[in-house]
Design a protein around this motif. Structure first.
Motif, PDB file in Angstrom:
ATOM      1  N   ALA A   1      55.903  22.737  62.918  1.00 16.64           N
ATOM      2  CA  ALA A   1      56.171  24.181  62.886  1.00 16.64           C
ATOM      3  C   ALA A   1      57.655  24.442  62.622  1.00 16.64           C
ATOM      4  O   ALA A   1      58.013  25.370  61.892  1.00 16.64           O
ATOM      5  CB  ALA A   1      55.729  24.838  64.194  1.00 16.64           C
TER       6      ALA A   1
ATOM      7  N   ALA B   1      59.735  31.187  68.579  1.00 15.64           N
ATOM      8  CA  ALA B   1      58.683  31.419  67.575  1.00 15.64           C
ATOM      9  C   ALA B   1      57.984  30.111  67.222  1.00 15.64           C
ATOM     10  O   ALA B   1      56.747  30.049  67.141  1.00 15.64           O
ATOM     11  CB  ALA B   1      59.285  32.066  66.323  1.00 15.64           C
ATOM     12  N   VAL B   2      58.763  29.060  67.047  1.00 17.39           N
ATOM     13  CA  VAL B   2      58.193  27.741  66.736  1.00 17.39           C
ATOM     14  C   VAL B   2      57.335  27.257  67.905  1.00 17.39           C
ATOM     15  O   VAL B   2      56.233  26.732  67.710  1.00 17.39           O
ATOM     16  CB  VAL B   2      59.317  26.727  66.419  1.00 17.39           C
ATOM     17  CG1 VAL B   2      58.802  25.293  66.449  1.00 17.39           C
ATOM     18  CG2 VAL B   2      59.947  27.048  65.058  1.00 17.39           C
TER      19      VAL B   2
ATOM     20  N   ARG C   1      48.602  26.218  67.867  1.00 19.69           N
ATOM     21  CA  ARG C   1      47.891  25.166  67.132  1.00 19.69           C
ATOM     22  C   ARG C   1      47.350  24.108  68.092  1.00 19.69           C
ATOM     23  O   ARG C   1      46.228  23.627  67.959  1.00 19.69           O
ATOM     24  CB  ARG C   1      48.864  24.460  66.165  1.00 19.69           C
ATOM     25  CG  ARG C   1      49.433  25.325  65.090  1.00 19.69           C
ATOM     26  CD  ARG C   1      49.291  24.634  63.769  1.00 19.69           C
ATOM     27  NE  ARG C   1      48.649  25.537  62.845  1.00 19.69           N
ATOM     28  CZ  ARG C   1      48.426  25.263  61.578  1.00 19.69           C
ATOM     29  NH1 ARG C   1      48.769  24.089  61.081  1.00 19.69           N
ATOM     30  NH2 ARG C   1      47.818  26.136  60.804  1.00 19.69           N
TER      31      ARG C   1
ATOM     32  N   LYS D   1      55.735  29.120  70.130  1.00 22.49           N
ATOM     33  CA  LYS D   1      54.501  29.907  70.165  1.00 22.49           C
ATOM     34  C   LYS D   1      53.498  29.420  69.131  1.00 22.49           C
ATOM     35  O   LYS D   1      52.313  29.225  69.428  1.00 22.49           O
ATOM     36  CB  LYS D   1      54.807  31.385  69.873  1.00 22.49           C
ATOM     37  CG  LYS D   1      55.259  32.167  71.082  1.00 22.49           C
ATOM     38  CD  LYS D   1      55.839  33.509  70.701  1.00 22.49           C
ATOM     39  CE  LYS D   1      54.829  34.482  70.140  1.00 22.49           C
ATOM     40  NZ  LYS D   1      55.484  35.823  69.894  1.00 22.49           N
ATOM     41  N   VAL D   2      53.988  29.242  67.904  1.00 20.74           N
ATOM     42  CA  VAL D   2      53.101  28.849  66.808  1.00 20.74           C
ATOM     43  C   VAL D   2      52.561  27.434  67.040  1.00 20.74           C
ATOM     44  O   VAL D   2      51.359  27.168  66.872  1.00 20.74           O
ATOM     45  CB  VAL D   2      53.858  28.957  65.464  1.00 20.74           C
ATOM     46  CG1 VAL D   2      53.132  28.203  64.362  1.00 20.74           C
ATOM     47  CG2 VAL D   2      54.041  30.424  65.091  1.00 20.74           C
TER      48      VAL D   2
END
Lengths: 188, 188
Positions: free
Chosen positions: B177, B152-153, B160, B155-156
């Motif tokens: 993140a 998840a980190v 960015r 991807k985020v």
């Protein structure tokens, strides 16, 4: 749906899952599913677009339920607490559905195309939760991270719930997984 | 690969991305990619199995790099700190590849089949990280949750990094993140 067809949708879904388990998803036809349920193909197509939809018809409802519960959490709730409210609602909605969920999961795990479809549905849930959290005023990237965390907790809790011999209801398993995520993320 | 073909692989990938962007992924043929790169189809197939592989050839390496860095984190590192070491390694590996990553992402987002493939690759990374963490003695469900959190980190942070006008390198964006995820997960 007429009153002369009580539980038609459920009967079709159960017949489909039985057949997918017995002879494989690819090898099962809609005619066979309808036959096993004692219904016609025409009736099948009044309820499901195709044999894949039997497995994923609930995904849209799950997304709506999850997002609505997050949206309805108290205004003061922190992002992951709002997600926790969503997880409670989702967990409660699975009551009485463990056998179906286990059979469904076995079918999905045996088929690459169905596994992909499941990942797409989970990604759609994460996107809906992130949107909902932004609607609650949560900025990015917190909204996306809390949403992805919520889906991760759901996946892990769901897998425990359908695990062999597991007897506990889904809500406490989801709450445990959420607490575990908080523990994993805490600075030592 | 002979020395008379310097950077062949990269030239083919760049030609492919240009064409996918110009005329769409579906409409582009391998012959056109090879032609744009000034090479033959035969050369293309020495480097890539098909036109989709140009987009996903790096995913396996990314998974290996991520998992190896997690495995190599100090024994005393907490699960999410080990994942953080993996994110640092992954972030560093993207240096100089932002334009390619932006073009690739635009192609993937425009095509449902490619989006599914991308989700499958990310799920494979999460599974590899969970395995690696279990190998470090992390019990379940902490291993799966830390692995999913890591993805998840990624991807985020990745989104960015390829965002319009973003100039910072990927490692600090991933670290930010990760810190944000910790903040989201912290009890208020």
């Amino acid at each position: 749906m007429g009153r002369w067809e009580p539980n038609t949708r459920e009967r079709l879904a159960e017949a489909a899952l039985e057949l997918y388990g017995e002879r494989g998803y690819e090898q099962t036809t809609v005619a066979e599913i309808a036959g096993r349920a004692g219904l016609t193909e025409r009736t099948f197509f009044r309820h499901y677009g195709d044999k894949r939809e039997v497995l994923f018809a609930g995904s849209g409802e799950l997304e709506d339920l999850f997002a609505r519960a997050v949206a309805g959490a108290p205004e003061s709730a922190a992002p992951l607490d709002a997600v926790g409210a969503g997880l409670d609602a989702v967990g409660a909605s699975f009551a009485g559905r463990r056998d179906f969920a286990r059979a469904r999961q076995a079918v999905i795990m045996a088929n690459a195309e169905l596994r992909e479809r499941e990942l797409v549905k989970l990604a759609a849930i994460a996107a809906a939760l992130a949107r909902t959290l932004r609607g609650r005023g949560v900025p990015e990237p917190a909204a996306s991270l809390a949403a992805e965390a919520g889906v991760a907790v759901f996946k892990v809790g769901f897998e425990r719930w359908i695990g062999p011999g597991e007897k506990r209801a889904m809500p406490p398993l989801l709450r445990e997984a959420l607490a575990e995520l908080r523990a994993v993320a805490a600075r030592p």
